[in-house]
Design a protein around this motif. Structure first.
Motif, PDB file in Angstrom:
ATOM      1  N   UNK A   1      23.875  11.966 -27.213  1.00 28.98           N
ATOM      2  CA  UNK A   1      23.306  11.705 -28.540  1.00 28.98           C
ATOM      3  C   UNK A   1      22.216  12.707 -28.920  1.00 28.98           C
ATOM      4  N   UNK A   2      21.244  12.919 -28.024  1.00 30.88           N
ATOM      5  CA  UNK A   2      20.104  13.783 -28.357  1.00 30.88           C
ATOM      6  C   UNK A   2      20.515  15.210 -28.713  1.00 30.88           C
ATOM      7  N   UNK A   3      21.438  15.846 -27.973  1.00 27.04           N
ATOM      8  CA  UNK A   3      21.817  17.220 -28.365  1.00 27.04           C
ATOM      9  C   UNK A   3      22.385  17.301 -29.772  1.00 27.04           C
ATOM     10  N   UNK A   4      23.053  16.252 -30.209  1.00 27.16           N
ATOM     11  CA  UNK A   4      23.620  16.274 -31.554  1.00 27.16           C
ATOM     12  C   UNK A   4      22.533  16.155 -32.610  1.00 27.16           C
ATOM     13  N   UNK A   5      21.519  15.340 -32.336  1.00 18.76           N
ATOM     14  CA  UNK A   5      20.398  15.245 -33.269  1.00 18.76           C
ATOM     15  C   UNK A   5      19.600  16.547 -33.272  1.00 18.76           C
ATOM     16  N   UNK A   6      19.396  17.109 -32.090  1.00 13.39           N
ATOM     17  CA  UNK A   6      18.667  18.374 -31.987  1.00 13.39           C
ATOM     18  C   UNK A   6      19.385  19.518 -32.685  1.00 13.39           C
ATOM     19  N   UNK A   7      20.714  19.479 -32.669  1.00 13.44           N
ATOM     20  CA  UNK A   7      21.479  20.603 -33.209  1.00 13.44           C
ATOM     21  C   UNK A   7      21.229  20.800 -34.697  1.00 13.44           C
ATOM     22  N   UNK A   8      20.855  19.729 -35.396  1.00  9.69           N
ATOM     23  CA  UNK A   8      20.587  19.867 -36.826  1.00  9.69           C
ATOM     24  C   UNK A   8      19.432  20.831 -37.056  1.00  9.69           C
ATOM     25  N   UNK A   9      18.315  20.608 -36.346  1.00  7.41           N
ATOM     26  CA  UNK A   9      17.168  21.491 -36.501  1.00  7.41           C
ATOM     27  C   UNK A   9      17.426  22.894 -35.997  1.00  7.41           C
ATOM     28  N   UNK A  10      18.326  23.031 -35.006  1.00  4.31           N
ATOM     29  CA  UNK A  10      18.609  24.348 -34.443  1.00  4.31           C
ATOM     30  C   UNK A  10      19.539  25.170 -35.334  1.00  4.31           C
ATOM     31  N   UNK A  11      20.589  24.525 -35.863  1.00  4.22           N
ATOM     32  CA  UNK A  11      21.660  25.272 -36.516  1.00  4.22           C
ATOM     33  C   UNK A  11      21.747  25.055 -38.019  1.00  4.22           C
ATOM     34  N   UNK A  12      21.126  23.983 -38.521  1.00  6.83           N
ATOM     35  CA  UNK A  12      21.293  23.632 -39.935  1.00  6.83           C
ATOM     36  C   UNK A  12      19.931  23.239 -40.496  1.00  6.83           C
ATOM     37  N   UNK A  13      19.739  21.953 -40.749  1.00  6.63           N
ATOM     38  CA  UNK A  13      18.456  21.437 -41.214  1.00  6.63           C
ATOM     39  C   UNK A  13      18.195  20.110 -40.530  1.00  6.63           C
ATOM     40  N   UNK A  14      16.980  19.928 -40.032  1.00  6.37           N
ATOM     41  CA  UNK A  14      16.632  18.670 -39.377  1.00  6.37           C
ATOM     42  C   UNK A  14      16.692  17.493 -40.331  1.00  6.37           C
ATOM     43  N   UNK A  15      16.674  17.763 -41.617  1.00  6.61           N
ATOM     44  CA  UNK A  15      16.761  16.690 -42.606  1.00  6.61           C
ATOM     45  C   UNK A  15      18.085  15.934 -42.463  1.00  6.61           C
TER      46      UNK A  15
END
Length: 809
Positions: free
Chosen positions: A275-289
């Motif tokens: 779960x956590x890597x998928x949530x983290x990936x937003x801030x890394x690759x797209x937008x944390x929003x």
């Protein structure tokens, strides 16, 4: 090398076990987690409400709640400012949901990782002030943002800083600072993550019962931020996991289903790696929003779409990471890494959101500090990771005058650097590593809780260990060691044939074992040599039935008697024909070497790491293994058969028995000792990498000194045709050779049997090459079939036979 974590007095462990009503093994695990008194251990096991602390013990909590309540009641615009990682996003989500439920005028802001970077920034603060924000609350950031907080205050905003990072000597000039690590704060638990501090704020605002609605989000943050899973964190994660698995917020429910594709129970491992890597990936690759919207929305249609988007981001992150690692492998393969105490790699326009993960991968693999630098225009952006015992922040600090930005802590750091300062940085960081990083620090150990006997591994122990969950930082899943055991009943299972099932035995006791992804070590499982087994204990739950099993992490071959060496010698006899066929054992014997097997035992006995000894001589294996065993240092060496498996510690001390072609990367070892009978084509020598190979004299190879004649081959072929009906079906390797030897002795009962494992394998392989027999090998089993009506062929048509006959005596 193995290292026990337990140094407790046996009497103390017995006392703890008796008082707690658990086994001595479980008592040892608790002791290793600093539960060395009955009261602490009971609290840890019970994991009850007593672990939770009064939120108003935190310095500034009264003032913070007053300021927020006043803002809510008067309708002031409140903006929550967070970080883009799981902890930051979760912190924003929890506080936003709480204030939204109180009808507050609340919004949020999370900076763009690539454009704005971590923490408060001046432009964002100015923009928020212009948009009418009257109360700014930072979560998981702000404790070092002295200038930015001052600007916010100058622009008329009230500011509450909530953060768990270590404060500077001077705190930001906020109206309130909530941080248990700040001076004079008497809050008893100092290891809360950012979301943990937000939870205490929510408890103070709306009470514990209302705050419990956010336990699932808090569990995500606590596990993902790798804070200590002790004390209060342990309570929150256990409660949070219960909520995740029973009634999570809609966003987590959608993410679970999208990630697992089926309804599945989640544990701390599932949070950390699914779960956590998928949530983290937003801030890394797209937008944390995107991740934030997932956690604050109650609309399933929206959360399902957002969960799908996060999984896409994670797949993209993995692909970008793989591409960078592929580029890196070319760099690293061309360098002699044994000469580098700190690994620095760089590339153009590597994604900034991934270089920290890549640095972690390098450090994990090579067990030395690493720095990954991405060139963006004329500036390098860098992430660094370190190992235990070496403070990477302190290592980088002498270079700080070269950096545009710099921050971090003992195990991780980041900085930016102008391109024209790169060479000076490399010089200074390598100079620091050379003076401060010892070889002893760069030794990676296989840690285990305590040694256990096979007889003590049972259902009751497995149930006790389940009571130690949730696992995480400071409470890792327990790993145990059983020494001098046997592995029997081997079977290769799974669709991809990568899993080994076996039984670990010692005396009359046994326990089922499962080994995932270790098929390249199958020969080590299969050989009849004593073994040390490193494993975790778990319950295999199928169709409502629970059965204890050992999940094997690693096995090591152990020489404890002559029978163990005899088993290795027999193995060497069976693989020698293939080494002859491929030219590993060749006729060119020019590099005689002046050292003997006994000489190198003296040379390598003090080795800490990075020594390889390749042994092909049947007699020299006795010198090396017996010599190291008698000196009491053999446990410092891993014994491998034919090849070095992929899953091993980089640069460990190795003894490689009968190495096959192209199996040894030379840039992994400080010293390589090679028997003079072996061509150095056994090594993967990459361009630009040089490594000294020290030849030693293995002496005369007796099994090769007297050749088998054509008559010997013909005689054995006639024998095989006569016993063919008794060789139908699959045999284990041991049973196969035993059957051949027994039948040969019966067939030629008036003569001494002139065969052994080498001659049988040699002749069978020659006959197979010529098409006289069919031979199958799979999962440690052998099956042969003697063919009829074969075309007559000369033995010289066999590559193996010709290579064998051409060997120098």
């Amino acid at each position: 090398m193995y290292r026990s974590l337990c140094s407790a007095d046996p009497a103390l462990l017995s006392f703890l076990a008796a008082e707690l009503g658990v086994s001595v093994t479980t008592a040892a695990v608790l002791y290793n987690r600093h539960m060395d008194c009955v009261e602490d251990a009971k609290a840890f096991l019970d994991c009850g409400e007593e672990l939770r602390n009064d939120p108003f013990l935190m310095y500034g909590m009264y003032e913070a709640t007053d300021l927020i309540n006043e803002a809510v009641e008067s309708g002031q615009k409140i903006t929550i400012y967070g970080d883009y990682d799981v902890d930051g996003v979760s912190s924003v989500a929890m506080l936003y949901r709480c204030l939204r439920s109180s009808n507050a005028n609340v919004s949020y802001y999370i900076p763009d990782r690539n454009k704005e970077g971590y923490g408060l920034n001046k432009n964002a603060v100015a923009s928020l002030a212009e948009s009418g924000t009257e109360l700014l609350i930072t979560v998981d950031c702000g404790i070092t943002s002295l200038e930015e907080v001052s600007i916010a205050k100058e622009m008329g905003m009230d500011v509450i800083v909530t953060d768990h990072h270590t404060p500077l000597e001077i705190l930001p000039d906020a109206d309130v600072v909530l941080n248990p690590k700040q001076k004079y704060c008497i809050y008893p638990f100092k290891d809360l993550c950012g979301a943990g501090i937000v939870m205490k704020l929510i408890e103070a605002l709306v009470g514990e019962e209302e705050a419990s609605k956010y336990y699932d989000i808090l569990a995500l943050a606590t596990v993902a931020d790798v804070v200590s899973l002790s004390g209060e964190n342990r309570f929150y994660v256990r409660k949070g996991l219960e909520k995740i698995n029973k009634q999570p917020v809609q966003g987590i429910a959608s993410l679970k289903l999208e990630a697992y594709k089926v309804e599945k129970s989640v544990d701390s491992y599932g949070i950390a790696f699914i779960l956590a890597p998928r949530i983290n990936s937003a801030g890394r690759m797209d937008s944390a929003i995107t991740a934030l919207r997932l956690l604050i929305s109650d609309d399933r249609k929206e959360t399902d779409a957002l969960a799908h988007r996060l999984c896409e981001c994670n797949d993209f992150r993995k692909q970008v990471e793989a591409d960078i690692l592929s580029d890196l492998s070319k760099q690293l393969d061309s360098r002699n890494l044994t000469k580098e105490k700190i690994i620095v790699v760089s590339g153009e326009r590597w994604h900034k959101g991934v270089i920290g993960i890549v640095a972690s991968r390098i450090t994990d693999k090579f067990y030395r500090p690493s720095i990954v630098m991405s060139l963006m225009g004329d500036t390098y952006v860098a992430s660094a990771r370190s190992i235990q015992g070496f403070n990477i922040f302190n290592a980088l600090n002498p270079c700080s005058s070269l950096f545009d930005r710099f921050g971090g802590h003992a195990q991780a750091a980041g900085f930016s650097l102008k391109k024209d300062k790169y060479d000076e940085f490399i010089r200074k960081i390598n100079e620091y590593a050379e003076n401060n990083l010892s070889e002893e620090i760069m030794v990676s150990y296989d840690d285990y809780e305590c040694p256990v006997s096979v007889s003590s591994v049972d259902y009751f122990l497995a149930k006790e260990l389940e009571g130690l969950e949730p696992y995480g930082e400071d409470n890792s899943p327990p790993v145990f060691l059983s020494e001098n055991v046997s592995l029997t009943n081997l079977a290769v299972i799974g669709k991809d044939k990568s899993t080994i099932r076996s039984v670990m035995e010692h005396g009359i006791s046994g326990v089922d074992c499962i080994s995932f992804g270790q098929i390249d070590s199958f020969e080590r499982y299969n050989i009849d040599v004593h073994k040390d087994v490193l494993y975790s204990i778990e319950l295999n739950k199928r169709q409502g039935v629970e059965k204890v099993q050992a999940n094997v992490h690693k096995i090591s071959l152990r020489i404890v008697n002559d029978a163990d060496i005899d088993a290795i010698k027999k193995y060497m006899l069976t693989v020698t024909p293939e080494l002859i066929r491929t030219g590993v054992i060749g006729s060119d014997d020019t590099a005689k070497g002046t050292l003997s097997g006994k000489d190198i035992v003296e040379k390598i006995s003090e080795s800490v790491k990075g020594t390889l000894v390749a042994v092909t001589g049947i007699d020299s294996v006795i010198d090396v293994l017996s010599g190291l065993y008698k000196k009491g240092v053999l446990k410092k060496f891993e014994i491998y058969l034919s090849e070095l498996p992929k899953k091993r510690k980089w640069g460990e001390n190795c003894i490689l028995i009968s190495p096959g072609a192209h199996t040894v990367p030379v840039n992994e070892f400080n010293s390589i000792y090679l028997g003079n009978k072996v061509n150095n084509t056994v090594f993967t020598c990459n361009e630009g990498v040089s490594s000294d190979i020290i030849y030693y004299n293995e002496g005369e190879n007796k099994i090769l000194s007297e050749k088998y004649t054509r008559e010997d081959f013909a005689r054995f072929y006639v024998f095989l045709k006569n016993i063919a009906p008794k060789l139908i079906g699959w045999f284990s390797q041991k049973d196969f050779y035993d059957t051949i030897f027994k039948l040969h002795g019966m067939y030629y009962k008036d003569e001494k049997s002139p065969i052994d494992e080498f001659s049988v394998t040699l002749m069978l392989d020659v006959f197979y090459e010529l098409g006289f027999i069919k031979k199958d090998k799979a999962d440690g089993m052998i099956k042969i079939e003697i063919l009829s009506n074969v075309n007559k062929k000369s033995l010289a048509e066999s590559v193996l036979y010709s290579a064998y006959m051409n060997l120098s005596k």
